[in-house]
Write a protein that holds these residues in place. Sequence first.
Motif, PDB file in Angstrom:
ATOM      1  N   VAL A 229      36.044   1.266  58.542  1.00  0.00           N
ATOM      2  CA  VAL A 229      36.131   2.597  59.155  1.00  0.00           C
ATOM      3  C   VAL A 229      35.759   2.512  60.630  1.00  0.00           C
ATOM      4  CG1 VAL A 229      35.111   4.912  59.202  1.00  0.00           C
ATOM      5  CG2 VAL A 229      35.704   3.859  57.020  1.00  0.00           C
TER       6      VAL A 229
ATOM      7  N   SER B 286      43.286  11.806  51.261  1.00  0.00           N
ATOM      8  CA  SER B 286      43.655  12.390  52.551  1.00  0.00           C
ATOM      9  C   SER B 286      44.317  13.743  52.352  1.00  0.00           C
ATOM     10  CB  SER B 286      44.601  11.464  53.308  1.00  0.00           C
ATOM     11  OG  SER B 286      43.963  10.274  53.623  1.00  0.00           O
TER      12      SER B 286
ATOM     13  N   HIS C  57      30.733   8.430  59.673  1.00  0.00           N
ATOM     14  CA  HIS C  57      31.455   7.218  59.270  1.00  0.00           C
ATOM     15  C   HIS C  57      31.164   6.874  57.812  1.00  0.00           C
ATOM     16  CE1 HIS C  57      31.816   5.724  63.706  1.00  0.00           C
ATOM     17  NE2 HIS C  57      32.532   6.804  63.469  1.00  0.00           N
TER      18      HIS C  57
ATOM     19  N   GLN D 145      43.994   6.476  48.621  1.00  0.00           N
ATOM     20  CA  GLN D 145      43.719   6.978  49.964  1.00  0.00           C
ATOM     21  C   GLN D 145      44.619   8.161  50.308  1.00  0.00           C
ATOM     22  OE1 GLN D 145      44.080   3.624  52.543  1.00  0.00           O
ATOM     23  NE2 GLN D 145      41.980   2.965  52.222  1.00  0.00           N
TER      24      GLN D 145
ATOM     25  N   MET E  44      37.295   7.798  51.606  1.00  0.00           N
ATOM     26  CA  MET E  44      38.529   7.025  51.668  1.00  0.00           C
ATOM     27  C   MET E  44      38.468   5.759  50.816  1.00  0.00           C
ATOM     28  SD  MET E  44      40.396   8.883  53.630  1.00  0.00           S
ATOM     29  CE  MET E  44      41.718   7.851  54.155  1.00  0.00           C
TER      30      MET E  44
ATOM     31  N   GLU F   2      46.812   5.484  59.464  1.00  0.00           N
ATOM     32  CA  GLU F   2      45.461   5.286  58.933  1.00  0.00           C
ATOM     33  C   GLU F   2      44.395   5.469  60.015  1.00  0.00           C
ATOM     34  OE1 GLU F   2      47.847   2.889  58.786  1.00  0.00           O
ATOM     35  OE2 GLU F   2      47.075   1.043  59.627  1.00  0.00           O
ATOM     36  N   HIS F   3      44.738   5.157  61.271  1.00  0.00           N
ATOM     37  CA  HIS F   3      43.793   5.373  62.364  1.00  0.00           C
ATOM     38  C   HIS F   3      43.688   6.861  62.683  1.00  0.00           C
ATOM     39  CE1 HIS F   3      44.432   1.013  63.994  1.00  0.00           C
ATOM     40  NE2 HIS F   3      43.713   1.038  62.884  1.00  0.00           N
TER      41      HIS F   3
ATOM     42  N   ILE G 221      33.145   9.168  55.556  1.00  0.00           N
ATOM     43  CA  ILE G 221      34.564   8.796  55.573  1.00  0.00           C
ATOM     44  C   ILE G 221      34.788   7.564  54.702  1.00  0.00           C
ATOM     45  CG2 ILE G 221      36.452   7.953  57.021  1.00  0.00           C
ATOM     46  CD1 ILE G 221      35.203   9.670  59.309  1.00  0.00           C
TER      47      ILE G 221
ATOM     48  N   ARG H 295      38.454   0.557  62.682  1.00  0.00           N
ATOM     49  CA  ARG H 295      39.695   1.319  62.871  1.00  0.00           C
ATOM     50  C   ARG H 295      39.505   2.453  63.873  1.00  0.00           C
ATOM     51  NH1 ARG H 295      42.090   1.714  56.708  1.00  0.00           N
ATOM     52  NH2 ARG H 295      42.605  -0.484  56.530  1.00  0.00           N
ATOM     53  N   ILE H 296      38.364   3.127  63.799  1.00  0.00           N
ATOM     54  CA  ILE H 296      38.106   4.219  64.743  1.00  0.00           C
ATOM     55  C   ILE H 296      37.983   3.657  66.153  1.00  0.00           C
ATOM     56  CG2 ILE H 296      36.393   5.933  65.475  1.00  0.00           C
ATOM     57  CD1 ILE H 296      35.970   6.596  62.510  1.00  0.00           C
TER      58      ILE H 296
ATOM     59  N   LEU I  20      41.476   8.765  60.245  1.00  0.00           N
ATOM     60  CA  LEU I  20      40.047   8.512  60.455  1.00  0.00           C
ATOM     61  C   LEU I  20      39.523   9.247  61.688  1.00  0.00           C
ATOM     62  CD1 LEU I  20      39.827   4.719  59.570  1.00  0.00           C
ATOM     63  CD2 LEU I  20      39.303   6.671  58.115  1.00  0.00           C
TER      64      LEU I  20
END
Length: 182
Positions: free
Chosen positions: A166, A101, A152, A97, A159, A137-138, A155, A169-170, A141
Amino acid sequence: MPKLLWSEHELVDALKERKSHAFGFLYENYAAALYSIIKPIVTDDSELACDVLQEVFINIWRKIETYDHTKGRLFTWMLNIARNASIDTLRSKHYRQAQKSQQLLENSSMRGAAGQMTEQQVDTIGMEKVLETLQPEHRTLVELAYFKGFTHEQIAEMMDIPLGTVKTRIRHALLQLREYLR
């Protein structure tokens, strides 16, 4: 007919003889305990914790010949396998990840490097401080979804995490931002 109770020595012997009912007994009686070791290490994803548990039992099945009762109890041996598998999984997932990123951030910074400020970049001025209140991590995203325009699904694929994770977390990040901005 499968046995209902096993001594540790009998169970280990049966496992070394590859008796499936012994493995079934092992799973039924130790899966919850091993899961309780795995889950706190793999905190963000119950599905991942279940995958690690499955991997642990496969390793136990494969490595039962290496168990030495003079070095400790069977449960302690299995606990170490579970702990090590959890840490290894977490490290490899985190590494993947982080690499993805970093690559995404490098690609997006190259697009704006020509000195042109796009309308999207103007909209994000001042949001950097607000986003710093989120967990890393949030924050990643949210940046990908709302400032880079990824869906989404995209992503989740980039990730290498489940789509549900996903979205969750969003959602949590947006709720945190709402509370912060009140």
